[in-house]
Design a protein around this motif. Structure first.
Motif, PDB file in Angstrom:
ATOM      1  N   ARG A 187       8.300  -3.805 -22.071  1.00 33.12           N
ATOM      2  CA  ARG A 187       8.716  -4.871 -21.160  1.00 33.12           C
ATOM      3  C   ARG A 187       9.443  -5.975 -21.927  1.00 33.12           C
ATOM      4  O   ARG A 187      10.485  -6.481 -21.479  1.00 33.12           O
ATOM      5  CB  ARG A 187       7.483  -5.454 -20.467  1.00 33.12           C
ATOM      6  CG  ARG A 187       6.901  -4.578 -19.363  1.00 33.12           C
ATOM      7  CD  ARG A 187       7.479  -5.000 -18.017  1.00 33.12           C
ATOM      8  NE  ARG A 187       6.882  -4.263 -16.928  1.00 33.12           N
ATOM      9  CZ  ARG A 187       5.861  -4.684 -16.196  1.00 33.12           C
ATOM     10  NH1 ARG A 187       5.280  -5.841 -16.473  1.00 33.12           N
ATOM     11  NH2 ARG A 187       5.414  -3.969 -15.190  1.00 33.12           N
ATOM     12  N   GLN A 190      12.909  -4.982 -22.984  1.00 31.05           N
ATOM     13  CA  GLN A 190      13.823  -4.971 -21.852  1.00 31.05           C
ATOM     14  C   GLN A 190      14.231  -6.388 -21.463  1.00 31.05           C
ATOM     15  O   GLN A 190      15.397  -6.649 -21.134  1.00 31.05           O
ATOM     16  CB  GLN A 190      13.160  -4.254 -20.676  1.00 31.05           C
ATOM     17  CG  GLN A 190      14.084  -4.025 -19.493  1.00 31.05           C
ATOM     18  CD  GLN A 190      13.377  -3.255 -18.394  1.00 31.05           C
ATOM     19  OE1 GLN A 190      12.215  -2.873 -18.530  1.00 31.05           O
ATOM     20  NE2 GLN A 190      14.076  -3.030 -17.301  1.00 31.05           N
ATOM     21  N   ARG A 201      10.461   2.895 -19.010  1.00 33.62           N
ATOM     22  CA  ARG A 201      10.218   1.752 -18.123  1.00 33.62           C
ATOM     23  C   ARG A 201       9.217   2.119 -17.038  1.00 33.62           C
ATOM     24  O   ARG A 201       8.307   1.353 -16.728  1.00 33.62           O
ATOM     25  CB  ARG A 201      11.530   1.265 -17.506  1.00 33.62           C
ATOM     26  CG  ARG A 201      12.523   0.699 -18.504  1.00 33.62           C
ATOM     27  CD  ARG A 201      13.563  -0.164 -17.796  1.00 33.62           C
ATOM     28  NE  ARG A 201      14.290   0.553 -16.780  1.00 33.62           N
ATOM     29  CZ  ARG A 201      15.423   1.213 -16.988  1.00 33.62           C
ATOM     30  NH1 ARG A 201      15.958   1.260 -18.209  1.00 33.62           N
ATOM     31  NH2 ARG A 201      16.043   1.818 -15.986  1.00 33.62           N
TER      32      ARG A 201
END
Length: 387
Positions: A187, A190, A201
């Motif tokens: 996370r 990203q 993801r």
């Protein structure tokens, strides 16, 4: 041949440098040299078995890709998920391992990783990318040649596995902590405008925002209800008790355990879309398969404002659903209870847009609620959200 640990660990460092969100998981693996393992493999204690000849023949960039491939089996809990497969599929470890590789390798290729020649992908079998291995498994053909990624992938044991007390090892609790830490790192990577493959993801979302598998909940609820019905013993004079012989002129009843029967009421009203009906059909098939009630012990009713079809079925292929009018599951429940073989359990698959009986019927009722935001049934009905 002696294992070139410098080359092997340099490949792991490259994998961790290029994919920093996987670094903690990669460095949690302990290296075990083995002449039995064909290439590289992992066990469920996060021990990575390595063949020296494979390391010598494989360039560092490809070795880095293999490191990520192996740790992906553990991060995605493939051995745990393989253990939840039906027993006949658990025994087919070759096909399980191939399906698991398909789940992983499409993400690694999308990520631009170098992998050894001949790796298996969904495209190898004409299948689309982006699925889980459980979805790939039915379409994987039987094949004598298969990868062997170890007991940390397909489950069971391998001939090269060390005893549990030997070598470096990661406990199940530590493994879960590594998975969560890695999901947080995915996370964060990203959010920092890094590129993360779709599969990673999706995996991170599942770890950080876990959802209950409604299929298991529904099957578990029905199994529990069936077990309850099976334990409801009663007296019967159809087969007198053997103790009657000791009582002159007296016939004593024996105990009987009823064979549970199930009625499945499927909402076919106009408010149910074709996709909803497909989900309902799939769950009927799942209940028939998982609960183990067969033959004339299962009755399926298609119902909108009236009952359209009542059939006893043993396989999902026999089902026929008709309807598309109003919605009143009270009619379906009443019709189920009026059958010659009264059901012990009634499963209602519906979007919830229906009136319900005012009082609990003489059977246990489980509602599988289909759709994004179904209204809840009365509290005496056990409900399962079908997402």
């Amino acid at each position: 041949m002696t294992l070139d640990r410098t080359k092997l660990l340099a490949a792991r460092l490259k994998a961790a440098t290029d994919r920093p969100y996987l670094a903690s998981a990669l460095f949690a693996l302990s290296v075990v040299e083995s002449t039995v393992v064909p290439t590289m493999a992992v066990d469920r204690l996060w021990r990575c078995y390595v063949n020296a000849g494979f390391v010598d023949a494989t360039p560092v960039p490809q070795l880095a890709g293999v490191w990520i491939h192996e740790v992906a089996h553990l991060l995605r809990d493939h051995h745990g998920r393989a253990g939840r497969l039906p027993s006949d599929l658990q025994g087919d470890r070759s096909r399980v391992n191939i399906a698991q590789d398909c789940e992983i390798n499409d993400d690694l290729i999308q990520d631009g990783l170098a992998l050894p020649a001949g790796v298996l992908t969904p495209g190898t079998f004409g299948l689309p990318d982006g699925r889980l291995f459980e979805q790939y498994l039915p379409d994987i053909p039987e094949t004598p040649e298969c990868p062997r990624c170890g007991s940390g992938a397909s489950g069971g044991t391998e001939p090269w596995d060390l005893p549990p007390g030997e070598g470096g090892r990661v406990s199940p609790a530590e493994a879960q902590s590594i998975r969560r830490y890695t999901a947080d790192a995915v996370r964060a990577h990203q959010r920092g405008r890094g590129t993360v493959p779709t599969g990673w993801r999706r995996w991170a979302d599942g770890i950080l925002e876990p959802t209950v598998d409604w299929r298991q909940v529904l099957a578990g609820s029905v199994r529990q209800a069936i077990a309850w019905a099976s334990g409801a013993v009663d007296y019967t004079y159809r087969r007198p008790s053997r103790r009657s012989a000791a009582q002159a002129g007296v016939v004593l009843p024996s105990m009987r355990r009823p064979a549970p029967s199930v009625a499945i009421v499927v909402d076919t009203s106009g408010s149910m879309s074709d996709d909803d009906l497909a989900a309902a059909m799939a769950e009927v098939a799942g209940v028939l398969r998982e609960v183990g009630v067969r033959g004339n012990r299962v009755t399926v009713l298609s119902c909108d404002a009236a009952v359209g079809v009542v059939r006893r079925v043993a396989r999902a292929e026999e089902l026929e659903l008709v309807g598309s009018g109003g919605t009143d599951m009270r009619v379906g429940i009443a019709t189920a209870l009026a059958q010659p073989t009264k059901p012990h359990v009634i499963v209602v698959l519906t979007d919830g847009m229906t009136p319900w009986p005012d009082e609990p019927p003489a059977a246990r009722v489980i509602a599988g609620l289909i759709g994004p935001d179904p209204p809840l049934p009365p509290t005496w009905i056990e409900s399962v959200r079908v997402r």
